[in-house]
Design an enzyme around this catalytic site. Structure first.
Site, short mmCIF file in Angstrom:
data_model
loop_
_atom_site.label_atom_id
_atom_site.label_comp_id
_atom_site.label_asym_id
_atom_site.label_seq_id
_atom_site.Cartn_x
_atom_site.Cartn_y
_atom_site.Cartn_z
CG ASN A 4 52.23 35.65 41.45
OD1 ASN A 4 52.81 34.92 42.25
ND2 ASN A 4 52.47 36.94 41.38
CG HIS B 181 40.28 38.33 41.58
ND1 HIS B 181 41.25 38.93 40.81
CD2 HIS B 181 40.81 38.20 42.81
CE1 HIS B 181 42.31 39.17 41.57
NE2 HIS B 181 42.08 38.73 42.78
CB CYS C 231 55.23 49.87 39.01
SG CYS C 231 56.21 49.74 37.52
C1 LIG Z 1 46.34 37.09 43.03
C2 LIG Z 1 47.16 36.34 44.02
C3 LIG Z 1 47.03 36.57 45.38
C4 LIG Z 1 46.11 37.64 45.95
O1 LIG Z 1 44.77 37.30 45.77
P1 LIG Z 1 43.63 38.38 46.07
O2 LIG Z 1 42.37 37.60 46.02
O3 LIG Z 1 43.73 39.39 44.98
O4 LIG Z 1 43.89 38.95 47.41
C5 LIG Z 1 47.80 35.83 46.25
N1 LIG Z 1 48.64 34.89 45.79
C6 LIG Z 1 48.79 34.64 44.48
C7 LIG Z 1 49.73 33.58 44.03
C8 LIG Z 1 48.06 35.36 43.55
O5 LIG Z 1 48.22 35.11 42.25
#
Ligand SMILES: *Cc1c(COP(=O)(O)O)cnc(C)c1O
Length: 386
Positions: free
Chosen positions: A153, A203, A328
């Protein structure tokens, strides 16, 4: 062009208007509980959930009965990791994961360590990739789960998932993949990749917040999993609670759109990313790319800027929504654990920017952002060394 510009699509994405349109009736006329078996309100909701389940499964080449709806990837990660650890406690107590995983995975590891499990956090190479051979070497007779993310991410790097999947299959160890950043962006095939459990979320792919899924293999060798909540037995007992029908409908629509459009989206975003990186690097010295360029999501760019203060850099980019290389989560910003795992020094990690391009970004926005970055970095460097 409208300001501020949103270029933080790894944090979340804007809901696609076509997704919203699909969801709206399920807030109003078609409001039934999908578990109500005695009337048409329930049947309609159940039908909508079944159709969405098909759309979600279709995107990852799974079968609908292998999809468990959750509240998002964090919950799916928790259910997969803690659920397997609990169900396999008789057989072993060792889990293999990686230093650059999302906190949802790393914190599950920490929790399990407190409960007496052993967790190996594999290092990555300087390009952000874990070596499949390192996974093989980490396996012991007590290993009950391997959990490696599909796409990172922060730096967008794509782990060698199918190679790792071959190894875990060979050793008959369940393989969990956090694919929150990958599903909907690149083709994902749970069979071809040897994946047993996979977390993803609406999302991050132009769907609504608060809904996601855990893929649970039911063909051939299947992972045993303990539910982490008790309730009405929904989702084959793995995730009780009244289903979020509008959210699930939106998730399904988002998956259907990605199935149709991700190839064209990725091509367009790769060109925009190349344009952004090219114009910044052409104008500035002392800029380095974090993570492999070849094995990377098309929409990700993560750059470090030598000789500038990270906080001033972000403050300078005041009409652009991006993320920095600092986490943060506390009062004192910590350098990103991902950049640190690549061997990047703390100061340079702070002076890093994650650009996350998305379906709604334009060439005009990219040109504004690159010009602004160049201008701010030049000004900060001039003040720093008169
Ligand atoms: C955004 C993300 C999550 C968390 O997902 P949510 O639906 O916001 O709980 C977990 N792992 C990765 C790699 C992400 O990018």
């Amino acid at each position: 062009m409208k300001l501020p510009i949103y270029m933080d699509n790894h944090a979340t994405t804007k809901l696609d208007p076509r997704v919203l349109e699909a969801m709206l009736p399920y807030f109003t006329e078609t409001f039934g509980n999908a578990a109500s078996r005695n009337h048409v309100f329930g049947w309609q909701a159940e039908e909508a959930v079944a159709a969405a389940r098909q759309q979600v499964a279709g995107l990852i080449a799974a079968s609908p009965r292998e999809i468990v709806f959750t509240s998002g990837a964090t919950e799916s990660d928790n259910l997969a990791i803690k659920g397997v650890a609990e169900a396999s406690a008789e057989r072993g107590d060792h889990i293999v994961t990686c230093a650059t995983e999302h906190k949802a995975v790393l914190d599950c590891g920490k929790r399990l360590e407190k409960r007496g499990c052993r967790v190996s956090y594999l290092p990555v190479q300087p390009d952000g990739l874990v070596r499949p051979e390192a996974v093989r070497r980490a396996l012991t007779a007590k290993t009950v789960l391997v959990s490696i993310m599909y796409a990172n991410n922060e730096i967008g790097t794509l782990q060698p998932i199918s190679e790792i999947g071959r190894i875990t299959r060979e050793h008959k160890i369940p393989f969990h993949v956090d694919a929150a950043q990958a599903v909907g962006k690149i083709p994902v095939d749970v069979d071809g990749d040897g994946i047993d459990l996979m977390s993803f979320t609406a999302h991050k792919m132009y769907g609504p917040k608060g809904v996601g899924a855990l893929y649970v293999r039911r063909r051939g060798e299947r992972a045993r999993l303990s539910a982490q909540m008790d309730g009405g037995g929904h989702e084959r007992g793995l995730r009780p609670g009244t289903l979020n029908v509008p959210g699930i409908v939106g998730f399904g629509k988002a998956c259907a759109l990605c199935a149709e459009e991700m190839e064209a989206d990725a091509k367009r975003l790769a060109a925009l990313r190349g344009r952004l990186m090219g114009s910044i690097m052409q104008a500035l010295d002392g800029v380095s790319l974090n993570g492999s360029l070849e094995r990377r999501l098309a929409n990700n760019l993560n750059l470090s800027f030598a000789g500038v203060d990270g906080e001033s850099l972000l403050l300078g980019l005041d009409d652009i929504a991006v993320s920095s290389g600092s986490a943060c989560t506390t009062d004192t910003p910590e350098p990103s654990h991902v950049l640190r795992a690549l061997g990047i020094k703390s100061e340079l990690a702070h002076a890093s920017i994650r650009f996350g391009l998305g379906r709604f970004n334009t060439t005009e926005e990219v040109d504004y952002v690159s010009a602004k970055v160049v201008d701010v970095v030049n000004r900060l460097r001039k003040f720093a060394s008169p």
